[in-house]
Structures are given as structure tokens and as C-alpha cells.
Design a protein around this motif. Structure first.
Motif, PDB file in Angstrom:
ATOM      1  N   ASP A  23     -10.582 -24.803  -1.453  1.00 26.72           N
ATOM      2  CA  ASP A  23     -12.217 -26.347  -1.300  1.00 26.72           C
ATOM      3  C   ASP A  23     -12.788 -25.647  -2.836  1.00 26.72           C
ATOM      4  OD1 ASP A  23     -11.474 -28.669   0.166  1.00 26.72           O
ATOM      5  OD2 ASP A  23     -11.300 -26.719   1.308  1.00 26.72           O
ATOM      6  N   GLY A  24     -12.824 -24.316  -3.097  1.00 23.42           N
ATOM      7  CA  GLY A  24     -13.991 -23.242  -3.102  1.00 23.42           C
ATOM      8  C   GLY A  24     -13.204 -23.641  -5.219  1.00 23.42           C
ATOM      9  N   LEU A  25     -11.381 -23.132  -5.369  1.00 24.45           N
ATOM     10  CA  LEU A  25     -11.366 -23.392  -5.950  1.00 24.45           C
ATOM     11  C   LEU A  25     -11.645 -24.936  -7.290  1.00 24.45           C
ATOM     12  CD1 LEU A  25      -9.401 -22.592  -8.284  1.00 24.45           C
ATOM     13  CD2 LEU A  25      -7.874 -22.846  -7.213  1.00 24.45           C
ATOM     14  N   ALA A  26     -11.362 -25.805  -6.361  1.00 21.93           N
ATOM     15  CA  ALA A  26     -11.067 -27.085  -6.759  1.00 21.93           C
ATOM     16  C   ALA A  26     -12.698 -26.928  -7.587  1.00 21.93           C
ATOM     17  CB  ALA A  26     -11.459 -27.940  -5.532  1.00 21.93           C
ATOM     18  N   ARG A  27     -13.478 -26.072  -7.183  1.00 25.87           N
ATOM     19  CA  ARG A  27     -14.870 -26.317  -7.719  1.00 25.87           C
ATOM     20  C   ARG A  27     -15.179 -25.608  -9.306  1.00 25.87           C
ATOM     21  NH1 ARG A  27     -16.404 -26.244  -1.500  1.00 25.87           N
ATOM     22  NH2 ARG A  27     -16.843 -23.626  -1.979  1.00 25.87           N
ATOM     23  N   LYS A  28     -14.382 -24.487  -9.028  1.00 26.96           N
ATOM     24  CA  LYS A  28     -14.888 -23.801 -10.245  1.00 26.96           C
ATOM     25  C   LYS A  28     -13.778 -24.807 -11.336  1.00 26.96           C
ATOM     26  CE  LYS A  28     -16.758 -20.407  -7.827  1.00 26.96           C
ATOM     27  NZ  LYS A  28     -18.342 -20.214  -8.286  1.00 26.96           N
ATOM     28  N   ILE A  29     -12.789 -25.078 -10.925  1.00 25.17           N
ATOM     29  CA  ILE A  29     -12.117 -26.149 -11.961  1.00 25.17           C
ATOM     30  C   ILE A  29     -12.482 -27.465 -12.435  1.00 25.17           C
ATOM     31  CG2 ILE A  29     -10.744 -27.077 -12.346  1.00 25.17           C
ATOM     32  CD1 ILE A  29      -8.181 -25.705 -10.132  1.00 25.17           C
ATOM     33  N   ASP A  30     -13.619 -28.073 -11.479  1.00 24.25           N
ATOM     34  CA  ASP A  30     -14.628 -29.199 -11.253  1.00 24.25           C
ATOM     35  C   ASP A  30     -15.346 -28.358 -12.583  1.00 24.25           C
ATOM     36  OD1 ASP A  30     -13.025 -30.626 -10.175  1.00 24.25           O
ATOM     37  OD2 ASP A  30     -13.955 -30.818  -8.450  1.00 24.25           O
ATOM     38  N   TYR A  31     -16.099 -27.666 -12.998  1.00 19.53           N
ATOM     39  CA  TYR A  31     -17.330 -26.784 -13.401  1.00 19.53           C
ATOM     40  C   TYR A  31     -16.718 -26.918 -14.747  1.00 19.53           C
ATOM     41  CZ  TYR A  31     -20.441 -23.424 -15.314  1.00 19.53           C
ATOM     42  OH  TYR A  31     -21.625 -23.236 -16.217  1.00 19.53           O
ATOM     43  N   TRP A  32     -15.402 -25.956 -14.283  1.00 23.02           N
ATOM     44  CA  TRP A  32     -15.099 -25.542 -16.498  1.00 23.02           C
ATOM     45  C   TRP A  32     -14.642 -26.972 -17.030  1.00 23.02           C
ATOM     46  CZ3 TRP A  32     -17.428 -21.584 -18.504  1.00 23.02           C
ATOM     47  CH2 TRP A  32     -17.439 -20.176 -17.532  1.00 23.02           C
ATOM     48  N   TYR A  33     -14.027 -27.996 -16.522  1.00 19.19           N
ATOM     49  CA  TYR A  33     -13.857 -28.863 -16.564  1.00 19.19           C
ATOM     50  C   TYR A  33     -14.740 -29.643 -17.329  1.00 19.19           C
ATOM     51  CZ  TYR A  33     -11.854 -33.382 -16.845  1.00 19.19           C
ATOM     52  OH  TYR A  33     -11.348 -35.103 -17.726  1.00 19.19           O
ATOM     53  N   GLU A  34     -16.392 -29.850 -16.775  1.00 17.84           N
ATOM     54  CA  GLU A  34     -16.994 -30.747 -16.402  1.00 17.84           C
ATOM     55  C   GLU A  34     -17.915 -30.149 -18.013  1.00 17.84           C
ATOM     56  OE1 GLU A  34     -18.784 -30.808 -12.867  1.00 17.84           O
ATOM     57  OE2 GLU A  34     -17.658 -32.763 -12.615  1.00 17.84           O
ATOM     58  N   HIS A  35     -17.659 -28.921 -18.082  1.00 18.19           N
ATOM     59  CA  HIS A  35     -18.811 -28.137 -19.042  1.00 18.19           C
ATOM     60  C   HIS A  35     -18.203 -27.185 -20.611  1.00 18.19           C
ATOM     61  CE1 HIS A  35     -21.357 -27.886 -15.538  1.00 18.19           C
ATOM     62  NE2 HIS A  35     -22.476 -27.392 -15.801  1.00 18.19           N
ATOM     63  N   ASP A  36     -17.597 -28.438 -21.089  1.00 27.42           N
ATOM     64  CA  ASP A  36     -16.480 -27.933 -21.935  1.00 27.42           C
ATOM     65  C   ASP A  36     -17.058 -26.690 -23.229  1.00 27.42           C
ATOM     66  OD1 ASP A  36     -13.428 -28.276 -23.998  1.00 27.42           O
ATOM     67  OD2 ASP A  36     -15.064 -29.587 -25.074  1.00 27.42           O
ATOM     68  N   GLU A  37     -18.482 -27.470 -23.213  1.00 30.64           N
ATOM     69  CA  GLU A  37     -19.007 -26.465 -24.548  1.00 30.64           C
ATOM     70  C   GLU A  37     -19.085 -25.073 -24.300  1.00 30.64           C
ATOM     71  OE1 GLU A  37     -23.297 -26.536 -26.907  1.00 30.64           O
ATOM     72  OE2 GLU A  37     -22.261 -28.484 -25.923  1.00 30.64           O
ATOM     73  N   LYS A  69     -17.806 -21.921 -25.652  1.00 26.27           N
ATOM     74  CA  LYS A  69     -18.498 -19.464 -25.858  1.00 26.27           C
ATOM     75  C   LYS A  69     -17.999 -19.107 -25.421  1.00 26.27           C
ATOM     76  CE  LYS A  69     -22.456 -19.379 -24.362  1.00 26.27           C
ATOM     77  NZ  LYS A  69     -23.769 -18.948 -23.813  1.00 26.27           N
ATOM     78  N   MET A  70     -17.360 -19.539 -23.766  1.00 28.80           N
ATOM     79  CA  MET A  70     -17.105 -18.064 -22.858  1.00 28.80           C
ATOM     80  C   MET A  70     -15.547 -17.541 -23.815  1.00 28.80           C
ATOM     81  SD  MET A  70     -19.205 -16.924 -21.046  1.00 28.80           S
ATOM     82  CE  MET A  70     -18.271 -15.953 -20.039  1.00 28.80           C
ATOM     83  N   ARG A  71     -14.629 -18.349 -24.287  1.00 35.06           N
ATOM     84  CA  ARG A  71     -13.540 -18.108 -24.858  1.00 35.06           C
ATOM     85  C   ARG A  71     -13.375 -16.881 -25.703  1.00 35.06           C
ATOM     86  NH1 ARG A  71      -8.636 -20.960 -25.328  1.00 35.06           N
ATOM     87  NH2 ARG A  71      -8.775 -23.450 -24.475  1.00 35.06           N
ATOM     88  N   THR A  72     -15.018 -16.672 -26.420  1.00 35.58           N
ATOM     89  CA  THR A  72     -14.853 -15.663 -27.618  1.00 35.58           C
ATOM     90  C   THR A  72     -15.365 -14.712 -26.766  1.00 35.58           C
ATOM     91  OG1 THR A  72     -15.567 -16.772 -28.980  1.00 35.58           O
ATOM     92  CG2 THR A  72     -16.153 -14.438 -29.302  1.00 35.58           C
ATOM     93  N   VAL A  73     -16.542 -14.504 -25.381  1.00 34.65           N
ATOM     94  CA  VAL A  73     -17.102 -13.632 -24.669  1.00 34.65           C
ATOM     95  C   VAL A  73     -15.520 -12.478 -24.348  1.00 34.65           C
ATOM     96  CG1 VAL A  73     -18.634 -13.375 -23.375  1.00 34.65           C
ATOM     97  CG2 VAL A  73     -18.757 -14.703 -25.019  1.00 34.65           C
ATOM     98  N   TYR A  74     -15.022 -14.304 -23.439  1.00 35.57           N
ATOM     99  CA  TYR A  74     -13.822 -13.325 -22.462  1.00 35.57           C
ATOM    100  C   TYR A  74     -13.085 -12.921 -23.679  1.00 35.57           C
ATOM    101  CZ  TYR A  74     -15.152 -14.367 -17.331  1.00 35.57           C
ATOM    102  OH  TYR A  74     -15.110 -14.709 -16.289  1.00 35.57           O
ATOM    103  N   ALA A  75     -12.738 -12.696 -24.824  1.00 32.61           N
ATOM    104  CA  ALA A  75     -11.785 -12.051 -25.267  1.00 32.61           C
ATOM    105  C   ALA A  75     -12.292 -10.954 -26.112  1.00 32.61           C
ATOM    106  CB  ALA A  75     -11.475 -13.276 -26.545  1.00 32.61           C
ATOM    107  N   GLU A  76     -13.536 -10.688 -26.348  1.00 34.15           N
ATOM    108  CA  GLU A  76     -13.853  -9.978 -26.616  1.00 34.15           C
ATOM    109  C   GLU A  76     -13.831  -8.323 -25.424  1.00 34.15           C
ATOM    110  OE1 GLU A  76     -17.982 -10.554 -27.972  1.00 34.15           O
ATOM    111  OE2 GLU A  76     -17.434 -11.281 -30.336  1.00 34.15           O
ATOM    112  N   SER A  77     -14.533  -9.129 -23.713  1.00 33.60           N
ATOM    113  CA  SER A  77     -13.945  -8.135 -22.799  1.00 33.60           C
ATOM    114  C   SER A  77     -12.725  -7.538 -22.645  1.00 33.60           C
ATOM    115  CB  SER A  77     -14.408  -9.135 -21.675  1.00 33.60           C
ATOM    116  OG  SER A  77     -13.694 -10.402 -21.509  1.00 33.60           O
ATOM    117  N   ALA A  78     -11.759  -7.638 -23.098  1.00 32.14           N
ATOM    118  CA  ALA A  78     -10.343  -7.419 -23.098  1.00 32.14           C
ATOM    119  C   ALA A  78      -9.948  -6.547 -23.998  1.00 32.14           C
ATOM    120  CB  ALA A  78      -9.499  -9.050 -23.460  1.00 32.14           C
ATOM    121  N   GLN A  79     -10.762  -5.797 -24.720  1.00 31.15           N
ATOM    122  CA  GLN A  79     -10.630  -4.850 -26.050  1.00 31.15           C
ATOM    123  C   GLN A  79     -10.064  -3.894 -24.954  1.00 31.15           C
ATOM    124  OE1 GLN A  79      -9.204  -5.367 -28.716  1.00 31.15           O
ATOM    125  NE2 GLN A  79      -9.511  -7.704 -28.179  1.00 31.15           N
TER     126      GLN A  79
END
Length: 374
Positions: free
Chosen positions: A320-334, A338-348
Motif C-alpha cells: 500500500d505504501g509502495l502504491a502511494r509512492k508510485i502514484d506520487y511520482w506518476y502524478e508529479h511529472d515535472e 527535475k529529480m532525475r538530474t539530482v539523483y544522477a549527480e548523487s550517484a557520482q
């Protein structure tokens, strides 16, 4: 340095530990070190290609979980170790125990890695809930193998803490296994017909893809989601039946590295549902490709360290908690873009080059300490 890497096998490219050992060997060679390998499937001209050792009952079980046991040959091992500055051990089994004895006889410094999490064994034996069994395995590994080393490589702070809690006395070096630089964000992101969720990892009990499928089934956007599970393993049949029953669109696949990089770059969200995980290079690789992750928060997993905030975490087994997280990221495309770049940089900070710097230091420290005691 002249380094020998010892592990049971190096020819199953679907096994994470094998790929970690290969990356380490190739990375060290690229820096000018001489690296030899002792393992089933070792292909180098100066390597020791061990034969497979048959262990009644255990061999059949381990084969289903992508593991093989190597057969020891003292004469060939001694020949391989001749002239080595250091021998590095990946696994803690009989082959490595006997090879460690040879290295000690020859007066060669040694280091070990802790890649085999006891809970991986217990979960595959359907005994993951039995804490005394896991404690016994930690004790057994320590008594039979790791107490003979002064330096142990730990892929995460989590596993270093586990070793301390189980009375391992060696100095631990926390070094990420490091991701290949080929994993990088695409030049541009595509718009998929469906919201593409991916997970990379062995299809097994402890990786808990069951919760991922349940989470998608409970999502408000189930019919707009497509799941791809990259990996092989004994749970594939059960997971396929579960997805069919839940009306979750899923594909099972396994891709070579260059194709996997492209596939990750085209996905929309990465979910890592594993209950047990020493590090999870697959998750880092996905993040490095610019994927926002949603990660199971488990006391037996280090992978939660890669989440930058609570939007990328859910309690393990909580579909149920996972479904809520999936729905959040589905609904907040913008926000996700933005977080794609932030996460890619965090991997360095988990890059292979950074890890190789730390491995070189660990090996040099052990060699210097060993020589100072002569």
C-alpha cells in the motif's frame, strides 16, 4: 601491484558478485596493475580455471540460485600465487579457505570482501525469519574464514555495522562496489506509451519483487503502468502468475550492459523492493542513468542509503505504501524530471573510479602493514 583475485566462479554474468569481481579486475588492470584470477571460468592466459566441485544436494540448490563451487588444486594455486603482492578473496567458502592457507604458507598478504550476506542464504532456504540461524551463519563465516584477515572490504556502512555487531575484529574498509561509467543519463528522455517501471536483480525470495507487483496492482494508475523485471531466478514462474492474476503488465528480460543502459535511460521510475541487500549496484546504475528510485526501507538492506528523501522510500513488504509512492511520482511529472538530474549527480560518489582509489589504498595498507611485521 601484482594482485590475485579468488572466487568460486566468474563465468555467470547474471550474478552480481561475479560482475563486481570483473569490474574490479578490469579497473585495476586499466590502472596498470597485474591481476590474475582463480575461479571457475577464469579465461586469462595466466589465470587458474578451476573445475567445479560437486556437493551433494547443495550443488543442485546453488545452481538454481546462480552459484557454483570451485575445486581446489594446491599445485596450480601455488603456481598462480607465485610473485603476488597480495591475494584478495571474494567469497568465504571451502575453495577460498584452502587458497587462504596457501597464501599464508607462502607469506603473501591477503584481504577479504564480505559479499555473501547470511540473510541471502536464509531467505533462499525460507528461514529468513529465524534470527538465530542468521547469527549462526555470521559466526560460522567469522570462525572458518574472516578471523584470519586483518582487512575486510564492506560494500556499505550497513554491512560494516553488521560485522561489528557480530564481533568481527578486522579493520573494515567501506567501499562501494562501484558502477561502470557507461551508466549515464541519456541525452534526452522519451515519452512512453505507458509509465515504465523497472527493477534489476535476481528473481528470488529476498529481492521481493512480489511486493512490487502488489504495489502496482494497488496503484490508481495500474492500467497505465508497464513493469519490466530485468534478471533471472527461481521466482520467475510465480511472479508471472501473480502478475497475470493481478492484471499487472509485466515483461521479464535480461540484457547485456550496453542495452541495459539504453533501457534504463528510457524508463520512468526505478523500484528496488529487496528485503535483503548488501549494497545493490543495480540501484546505483539506475540512478546514474537518471532514474528516480523508490526503495524498500528494510533493516536488512543497505539500499535505502541511496534515497535522497522520504518520497523515495517505503516500508518493506508494504505494498500500500509502495502504491502511494508510485502514484506520487506518476502524478508529479515535472518534479520527477527535475529529480532525475539530482539523483544522477548523487550517484557520482559511488563511481568505479572513486572505488578503485579506495581499493588501492586498502591493498597498499595491508601490504605495508604485513611487511612492517616481518
Amino acid at each position: 601491484m601484482k594482485i590475485v583475485i579468488v572466487l568460486d566462479f566468474i563465468d555467470l554474468l547474471t550474478n552480481g558478485t561475479v560482475m563486481t569481481a570483473r569490474r574490479l579486475a578490469d579497473g585495476l588492470r586499466a590502472r596498470g596493475h597485474t591481476v590474475k584470477i582463480a575461479a571457475i571460468g577464469a579465461e586469462g592466459e595466466h589465470d587458474f580455471c578451476a573445475k567445479e566441485r560437486y556437493v551433494p544436494l547443495l550443488t543442485e540448490v546453488s545452481a538454481r540460485n546462480q552459484f557454483k563451487f570451485a575445486k581446489f588444486d594446491k599445485e596450480k594455486v601455488r603456481s598462480l600465487f607465485e610473485g603476488a603482492d597480495l591475494v584478495h578473496f571474494i567469497c568465504p567458502f571451502k575453495f577460498e579457505i584452502k587458497c587462504k592457507q596457501v597464501a599464508d604458507e607462502m607469506g603473501i598478504p591477503t584481504t577479504a570482501a564480505f559479499h555473501v550476506q547470511p540473510e541471502n542464504i536464509s531467505f533462499n532456504a525460507h528461514m529468513g525469519w529465524l534470527k538465530p540461524f542468521n547469527t549462526f551463519i555470521y559466526f560460522y563465516f567469522r570462525h572458518r574464514f574472516y578471523r584470519r584477515f586483518n582487512s575486510i572490504h564492506c560494500p556499505s556502512e550497513f554491512i560494516a555495522e553488521q560485522l561489528a555487531n557480530h564481533k568481527y575484529k578486522a579493520q573494515t574498509y567501506v567501499i562501494s562496489n562501484g558502477y561502470d561509467p557507461q551508466f549515464a543519463p541519456p541525452q534526452s528522455y522519451v515519452k512512453n506509451d505507458k509509465f515504465e517501471i523497472v527493477m534489476v536483480g535476481r528473481l528470488s525470495n529476498e529481492k521481493n519483487q512480489k511486493t512490487l507487483i502488489d504495489g502496482i496492482a494497488k496503484s490508481k494508475y495500474r492500467d497505465k503502468i508497464h513493469l519490466t523485471l530485468y534478471g533471472h531466478g527461481p521466482m520467475q514462474g510465480k511472479l508471472k502468475k501473480q502478475a497475470d492474476k493481478s492484471n499487472v503488465a509485466v515483461v521479464f528480460s535480461f540484457l547485456p550492459k550496453n542495452e541495459l543502459v539504453q533501457a534504463l535511460g528510457k524508463a520512468d521510475l526505478y523500484v528496488h523492493s529487496a528485503t535483503v541487500e548488501i549494497e545493490a549496484i543495480a540501484c546505483i546504475e539506475a540512478i546514474a542513468c537518471g532514474l528516480v528510485p523508490v526503495i524498500a526501507k528494510s533493516n536488512l538492506s543497505a539500499t535505502k542509503q541511496f534515497a535522497l528523501d522520504e518520497r523515495s522510500l517505503y516500508k518493506y513488504n508494504d505494498s500500500d505504501g509502495l502504491a502511494r509512492k508510485i502514484d506520487y511520482w506518476y502524478e508529479h511529472d515535472e518534479e520527477r524530471q527535475k529529480m532525475r538530474t539530482v539523483y544522477a549527480e548523487s550517484a557520482q560518489k559511488y563511481s568505479l573510479e572513486h572505488s578503485l582509489d579506495l581499493f588501492e589504498k586498502m591493498f597498499a595498507d595491508e601490504i605495508n602493514d604485513f611487511n612492517s611485521k616481518k
